[in-house]
Design a protein around this motif. Structure first.
Motif, PDB file in Angstrom:
ATOM      1  N   GLU A 178       0.839  -1.210   0.000  1.00 10.13           N
ATOM      2  CA  GLU A 178       0.000   0.000   0.000  1.00 10.13           C
ATOM      3  C   GLU A 178       0.865   1.249   0.000  1.00 10.13           C
ATOM      4  OE1 GLU A 178      -3.881  -1.827   2.312  1.00 10.13           O
ATOM      5  OE2 GLU A 178      -2.663  -0.331   3.300  1.00 10.13           O
ATOM      6  N   ALA A 179       1.942   1.216   0.805  1.00  9.37           N
ATOM      7  CA  ALA A 179       2.835   2.375   0.856  1.00  9.37           C
ATOM      8  C   ALA A 179       3.427   2.610  -0.531  1.00  9.37           C
ATOM      9  CB  ALA A 179       3.942   2.147   1.882  1.00  9.37           C
ATOM     10  N   ALA A 180       3.859   1.540  -1.189  1.00  7.79           N
ATOM     11  CA  ALA A 180       4.444   1.663  -2.525  1.00  7.79           C
ATOM     12  C   ALA A 180       3.416   2.252  -3.488  1.00  7.79           C
ATOM     13  CB  ALA A 180       4.933   0.305  -3.011  1.00  7.79           C
ATOM     14  N   ALA A 181       2.156   1.805  -3.369  1.00  8.33           N
ATOM     15  CA  ALA A 181       1.106   2.307  -4.261  1.00  8.33           C
ATOM     16  C   ALA A 181       0.903   3.805  -4.063  1.00  8.33           C
ATOM     17  CB  ALA A 181      -0.202   1.558  -4.006  1.00  8.33           C
ATOM     18  N   THR A 182       0.832   4.241  -2.803  1.00  7.92           N
ATOM     19  CA  THR A 182       0.571   5.670  -2.571  1.00  7.92           C
ATOM     20  C   THR A 182       1.770   6.514  -2.976  1.00  7.92           C
ATOM     21  OG1 THR A 182       1.342   5.566  -0.287  1.00  7.92           O
ATOM     22  CG2 THR A 182      -0.992   5.202  -0.660  1.00  7.92           C
ATOM     23  N   LEU A 183       2.950   5.886  -3.107  1.00  4.42           N
ATOM     24  CA  LEU A 183       4.120   6.641  -3.566  1.00  4.42           C
ATOM     25  C   LEU A 183       4.167   6.718  -5.089  1.00  4.42           C
ATOM     26  CD1 LEU A 183       6.715   5.253  -1.027  1.00  4.42           C
ATOM     27  CD2 LEU A 183       5.895   7.595  -1.174  1.00  4.42           C
ATOM     28  N   GLY A 184       3.197   6.080  -5.743  1.00  2.45           N
ATOM     29  CA  GLY A 184       3.113   6.200  -7.194  1.00  2.45           C
ATOM     30  C   GLY A 184       3.576   4.977  -7.958  1.00  2.45           C
ATOM     31  N   ALA A 185       3.774   3.847  -7.260  1.00  4.15           N
ATOM     32  CA  ALA A 185       4.266   2.650  -7.940  1.00  4.15           C
ATOM     33  C   ALA A 185       3.096   1.860  -8.532  1.00  4.15           C
ATOM     34  CB  ALA A 185       5.042   1.774  -6.962  1.00  4.15           C
ATOM     35  N   SER A 186       3.214   1.515  -9.820  1.00  3.85           N
ATOM     36  CA  SER A 186       2.179   0.718 -10.476  1.00  3.85           C
ATOM     37  C   SER A 186       2.210  -0.702  -9.920  1.00  3.85           C
ATOM     38  CB  SER A 186       2.451   0.676 -11.981  1.00  3.85           C
ATOM     39  OG  SER A 186       3.668  -0.007 -12.205  1.00  3.85           O
ATOM     40  N   PRO A 187       1.144  -1.486 -10.145  1.00  6.74           N
ATOM     41  CA  PRO A 187       1.128  -2.862  -9.621  1.00  6.74           C
ATOM     42  C   PRO A 187       2.357  -3.669 -10.051  1.00  6.74           C
ATOM     43  CG  PRO A 187      -1.045  -2.251 -10.404  1.00  6.74           C
ATOM     44  CD  PRO A 187      -0.133  -1.103 -10.759  1.00  6.74           C
ATOM     45  N   TYR A 189       5.379  -2.537 -10.939  1.00 14.48           N
ATOM     46  CA  TYR A 189       6.566  -1.994 -10.258  1.00 14.48           C
ATOM     47  C   TYR A 189       6.580  -2.478  -8.808  1.00 14.48           C
ATOM     48  CZ  TYR A 189      10.188   1.442  -9.162  1.00 14.48           C
ATOM     49  OH  TYR A 189      11.370   2.042  -8.793  1.00 14.48           O
ATOM     50  N   LYS A 193       9.652  -4.610  -7.296  1.00 17.24           N
ATOM     51  CA  LYS A 193      10.534  -3.888  -6.380  1.00 17.24           C
ATOM     52  C   LYS A 193      10.218  -4.152  -4.911  1.00 17.24           C
ATOM     53  CE  LYS A 193      12.877  -1.768  -9.532  1.00 17.24           C
ATOM     54  NZ  LYS A 193      14.324  -1.915  -9.693  1.00 17.24           N
ATOM     55  N   VAL A 194       9.048  -4.686  -4.626  1.00 17.21           N
ATOM     56  CA  VAL A 194       8.698  -4.915  -3.217  1.00 17.21           C
ATOM     57  C   VAL A 194       8.435  -6.395  -2.933  1.00 17.21           C
ATOM     58  CG1 VAL A 194       7.153  -4.307  -1.326  1.00 17.21           C
ATOM     59  CG2 VAL A 194       7.774  -2.576  -3.001  1.00 17.21           C
TER      60      VAL A 194
ATOM     61  N   HIS B  75      -1.960   4.650  -7.020  1.00 16.70           N
ATOM     62  CA  HIS B  75      -0.699   5.135  -7.557  1.00 16.70           C
ATOM     63  C   HIS B  75      -0.871   6.267  -8.565  1.00 16.70           C
ATOM     64  CE1 HIS B  75      -1.932   1.941 -10.365  1.00 16.70           C
ATOM     65  NE2 HIS B  75      -1.192   2.543 -11.273  1.00 16.70           N
ATOM     66  N   VAL B  79      -1.410  11.118  -3.669  1.00 15.03           N
ATOM     67  CA  VAL B  79      -1.741  11.210  -2.251  1.00 15.03           C
ATOM     68  C   VAL B  79      -0.784  10.284  -1.497  1.00 15.03           C
ATOM     69  CG1 VAL B  79      -3.501  10.765  -0.503  1.00 15.03           C
ATOM     70  CG2 VAL B  79      -4.165  11.712  -2.717  1.00 15.03           C
ATOM     71  N   PHE B  83       2.179   5.676   7.319  1.00 17.54           N
ATOM     72  CA  PHE B  83       1.407   4.681   8.043  1.00 17.54           C
ATOM     73  C   PHE B  83       1.802   4.633   9.516  1.00 17.54           C
ATOM     74  CE2 PHE B  83       1.055   3.366   3.695  1.00 17.54           C
ATOM     75  CZ  PHE B  83      -0.238   2.891   3.596  1.00 17.54           C
ATOM     76  N   ALA B 104       9.797   5.187  -8.888  1.00 13.60           N
ATOM     77  CA  ALA B 104       8.566   4.577  -9.389  1.00 13.60           C
ATOM     78  C   ALA B 104       7.861   5.503 -10.372  1.00 13.60           C
ATOM     79  CB  ALA B 104       7.633   4.239  -8.219  1.00 13.60           C
TER      80      ALA B 104
END
Lengths: 278, 355
Positions: A178-187, A189, A193-194, B75, B79, B83, B104
Motif C-alpha cells: 500500500e505504501a508503494a502504491a501511494t508513492l506512485g508505484a504501479s502494480p 513496479y 521492487k517490493v 498510484h 496522495v 502509516f 517509481a
C-alpha cells in the motif's frame, strides 16, 4: 576451551534427530564416499577421472541438470502466483487452496506417474485436447519425451515450491504494498521492487527443494521417459541394481551430491547478493 | 476560505453489518492541516484509506484539486501516506526508501539523489542515508517515512497515527517538527489521531469523529470552547456535566432543573425536554460571583503544577470538575465548596440517548 562459552541446553533438543540422521544417513554416505575413492583397497581418484573422461557421462550430467532446471523453472512460474494468491486469500478460499496443494502429497509418486502415463499417451487427454482445439495437426505422444517428464515431475514437486514462498509472503506486511502504491508505484513496479525481493528467501528455499528433488528423482523418469534417457539418479540406480557396478554407482551418486549441494549453496549466496541485508 | 481543494461528499462504507462510515462530508482548502480525531472504531482510518484510494467507498465521492478521484487507483492519485507502522521497505536503505517514489514515477536519475538528500536533511536524517532501516529507532523511522512521503511532492499527505508508537517526550518534539516542516513545504495534510492533545496542538481544523460521522469540524479553539455535541464535549478536554430537565424557556434562555439545582443556559428547548449541561473546568470559580451557582462536597484534589484539579461528589450520571490556580485553604475531602460560572460559559445539549 573458554569456560564462559556455554552450550544453550535447548540445542540439545536436536540431539535425537542428529543421532538418527548420523546413523541412517551419515554413515552410509561416508561408506559411499569412501567407496567412490577406493580402488582395490587403495585410495584413488581413478573412478572420477574415468567417469568424467567418458563423453556419455557428460550427456548424463547435462540431462540431469537440464531436466532439474526445467522442472524448477516450471514449478517457480506456476508456484509463485499460487503462493501469492494463497497469501492474499483469506478464510475459506485460503483453506481450499491449501488443501488442494497439500492433499495430493498423500498420493504416492508411483500412482501419480501412472496417471500421467494415461494423460500423456498418444490417445490421452492432452493429445485429444490439443488436436481438438486445432493446435496440433495430428495426435502426438508426450509420454516418453522430455516435455512429458518435466510436466509430470513439476506436478509432483510444485507444492515444495509453493509452500516456502507462501510462508515468506504471508509474513510480508501488506502495508508495504500500500505504501508503494501511494508513492506512485504501479502494480507491476510494486511486484518487482517490493513483493519479489522480499520473497527471495522463500524462492531460494523452494528452488533448493525442487532442484534437489528433481535432480535425484528416480521413479518418475523410469515411468515417464524410460531407459533411453539416463540421469545421474537413474544411472546410480542401474549401477547398483542391474549392473552390480558398485564402483560406478558410488561415483555417480557422489557427482550428483556435489552438483545438488553446489546449486543449493549457490542459489542461497545469489539471493544474499540480490536481497542485500535481508 | 475556498474549501475546494479536497472534497469528500457522502462517503459511506459498511463491513458486513457494521456501518463504519455513515455519509461523511469533508472539505479542505490547499495548505490546510486537518485532524480526524476520534476513538478507535469511529471510522477515521477508513476515511483516510478511502481518500488514499486503498479502499473504495460504497457510496460517495472524493475530489482532489478539481478532479473526481473516487475510482482512481492509489498510484495515480498523488496522495502520500505515512502509516502507523511506517511501512518502510526493509530490503532498502534509508536513502533507497526515500528514493522509491521518485524512481517509481520515472524521475530522471540526476534529480533523484539531490531530492533525496534535501528531504533527508529536512527531517534531520541526512547522516543516516546509507543505514539499514532495521538499524533505526522508532522516531528515526518515523522521520524517514515522512521524508519518503513528502519527496514526491504529493498534493495531499495523509498521516495515520504516526506518533502512536513513540514515547511522550519524543512525540511532543516530533509534533512541533512535523508541523513546521509541513508549513515550510506547504503540504495539505490529513492527520488521523485518537489523541486530543496532538490534534489541538497541530491542526488548523479538527474533525471530531464518532460512530462513522463527523460530529464537528472547526478550529481547535472552537472545538474546545463550543463542542457541538455531548460526544465532542466528553472526548475533547475535561468537563463538568449535569443532566437535567428544562423547566422554563424564554428569550433564548432556558432554565434547567438539575440534581445540583436550577441552572441557566442559552438555548431553545421545550419545557420538559431532557438536556445535558456542560462546563469547562477552568470556567468555574470557587465563589458565588456568577449566575449559575451550585455547592458540592470535595472528593479529591489533584495537584498538577500550574493548576489544581478538583473532583467533587456528584449525583448519579453527573460529573463535577473544577480547575483552579490554587487549592482553597482548609479544604479537605468532604468539605462542601461553593462554585459558580456564567450563563455564557454554560454549554447546553439535548440529552444523549442512553447507550
Amino acid at each position: 576451551m573458554n569456560s564462559a562459552r556455554r552450550i544453550d541446553p535447548v540445542i540439545l533438543l536436536a540431539l535425537p534427530a542428529v543421532i538418527y540422521l548420523a546413523v541412517v544417513y551419515g554413515v552410509p554416505l561416508l561408506v559411499l564416499l569412501g567407496r567412490s575413492v577406493m580402488v582395490g583397497g587403495l585410495p584413488s581418484l581413478a573412478p572420477f577421472v574415468g567417469f568424467l573422461s567418458d563423453p556419455f557421462s557428460w550427456t548424463v550430467i547435462w540431462n540431469t541438470v537440464r531436466i532439474a532446471a526445467l522442472v524448477t523453472l516450471v514449478c517457480l512460474f506456476i508456484g509463485y502466483p499460487t503462493a501469492l494468491a494463497l497469501a492474499r486469500a483469506g478464510g475459506v478460499a485460503q483453506a481450499l487452496i491449501l488443501v488442494a496443494i497439500i492433499l495430493p502429497l498423500s498420493v504416492g509418486v508411483v500412482v501419480k506417474a501412472f496417471a500421467w502415463q494415461i494423460v500423456l499417451r498418444r490417445d490421452g487427454v492432452v493429445s485429444q485436447l490439443m488436436t481438438g482445439l486445432g493446435l496440433w495437426s495430428e495426435p502426438q505422444r508426450l509420454l516418453f519425451t522430455e516435455a512429458g517428464l518435466v510436466i509430470g515431475a513439476a506436478n509432483v514437486f510444485v507444492p515444495f515450491m509453493i509452500l516456502p514462498i507462501y510462508s515468506v509472503l504471508k509474513l510480508v506486511d501488506p502495508r508495504l504494498g500500500e505504501a508503494a502504491a501511494t508513492l506512485g508505484a504501479s502494480p507491476l513496479y510494486r511486484f518487482f521492487k517490493v513483493a519479489l525481493p522480499l520473497s527471495l528467501p522463500g524462492i531460494v528455499t523452494g528452488v533448493a527443494f525442487v532442484f534437489s528433488m528433481a535432480a535425484s528423482m528416480y521413479v518418475i523418469p523410469n515411468l515417464l521417459i524410460g531407459d533411453r534417457f539416463q540421469t545421474l539418479a537413474t544411472m546410480t540406480g542401474r549401477s547398483f541394481l542391474f549392473m552390480r557396478n558398485e564402483q560406478l554407482g558410488s561415483t555417480t551418486a557422489v557427482v550428483l551430491l556435489v552438483l545438488t549441494v553446489a546449486v543449493v549453496v549457490g542459489s542461497a549466496a545469489l539471493s544474499k547478493r540480490l536481497g542485500g541485508a535481508s | 476560505m475556498a474549501n475546494g481543494f479536497l472534497s469528500v461528499a457522502g462517503a459511506a462504507k459498511t463491513f458486513g453489518s457494521a456501518t463504519v462510515l455513515d455519509g461523511v462530508d469533508l472539505a479542505m482548502s490547499r495548505g490546510e492541516f486537518v485532524s480526524l480525531l476520534g476513538p478507535s472504531g469511529c471510522g477515521k482510518t477508513t476515511l483516510l484509506r478511502i481518500v488514499a484510494g486503498l479502499m473504495a467507498p460504497d457510496q460517495g465521492k472524493v475530489a482532489l484539486d478539481g478532479e473526481d478521484i473516487t475510482r482512481r487507483p492509489p498510484h495515480k492519485r498523488d496522495v502520500s501516506v505515512v502509516f502507523q507502522s511506517y511501512a518502510l521497505f526493509p530490503h532498502l536503505s534509508v536513502a533507497e526508501n526515500v528514493a522509491f517514489g521518485l524512481k517509481a514515477r520515472g524521475a530522471p536519475p540526476a534529480e533523484i539523489a539531490p531530492a533525496v538528500a534535501r528531504f533527508l536533511d529536512l527531517v534531520q536524517m541526512g547522516a543516516y542515508a546509507d543505514r539499514s532501516i532495521k538499524a533505526l529507532s522508532g522516531g528515526q523511522q518515523q522521520r524517514v517515512a515522512v521524508a519518503r512521503a513528502l519527496v514526491v511532492g504529493p498534493k495531499l499527505l495523509l498521516l495515520d497515527e504516526p506518533f502512536s508508537a513513540l514515547d511522550r517526550k519524543l512525540r511532543e518534539t516530533m509534533q512541533i517538527d512535523l508541523k513546521r516542516l509541513l508549513r515550510d513545504v506547504g503540504t495539505t495534510a490529513i492527520f488521523v489521531t485518537h489523541d486530543q492533545d496532538e490534534a489541538l496542538t497541530m491542526s488548523d481544523r479538527i474533525a471530531v469523529m464518532y460512530k462513522g460521522r463527523i460530529e464537528q469540524l472547526d478550529v481547535p479553539a472552537e472545538i474546545y470552547r463550543k463542542p457541538a455535541t455531548p460526544f465532542a464535549l466528553g472526548f475533547v478536554g475535561l468537563s463538568t456535566r449535569l443532566p437535567g430537565t428544562v423547566t422554563q424557556s424564554a428569550d433564548g434562555i432556558v432554565v434547567v432543573d438539575t440534581a445540583a439545582g436550577a441552572l441557566r443556559a442559552r438555548g431553545n428547548f421545550l419545557p420538559g425536554s431532557p438536556v445535558l449541561i456542560g462546563v469547562r473546568p477552568e470556567r468555574i470559580v470557587l465563589d458565588h460571583s456568577h449566575a449559575n451557582r451550585i455547592e458540592a462536597p470535595l472528593a479529591d484534589a489533584a495537584f498538577q503544577g500550574a493548576r489544581v484539579q478538583l473532583h467533587f461528589h456528584a449525583p448519579e450520571g453527573a460529573q463535577i470538575l473544577v480547575e483552579t490556580p490554587s487549592l482553597p485553604a482548609a479544604a479537605g475531602p468532604g468539605t462542601p465548596l461553593k462554585m459558580s460560572w456564567s450563563v455564557e460559559d454554560t454549554l447546553l445539549y439535548p440529552a444523549p440517548e442512553a447507550a
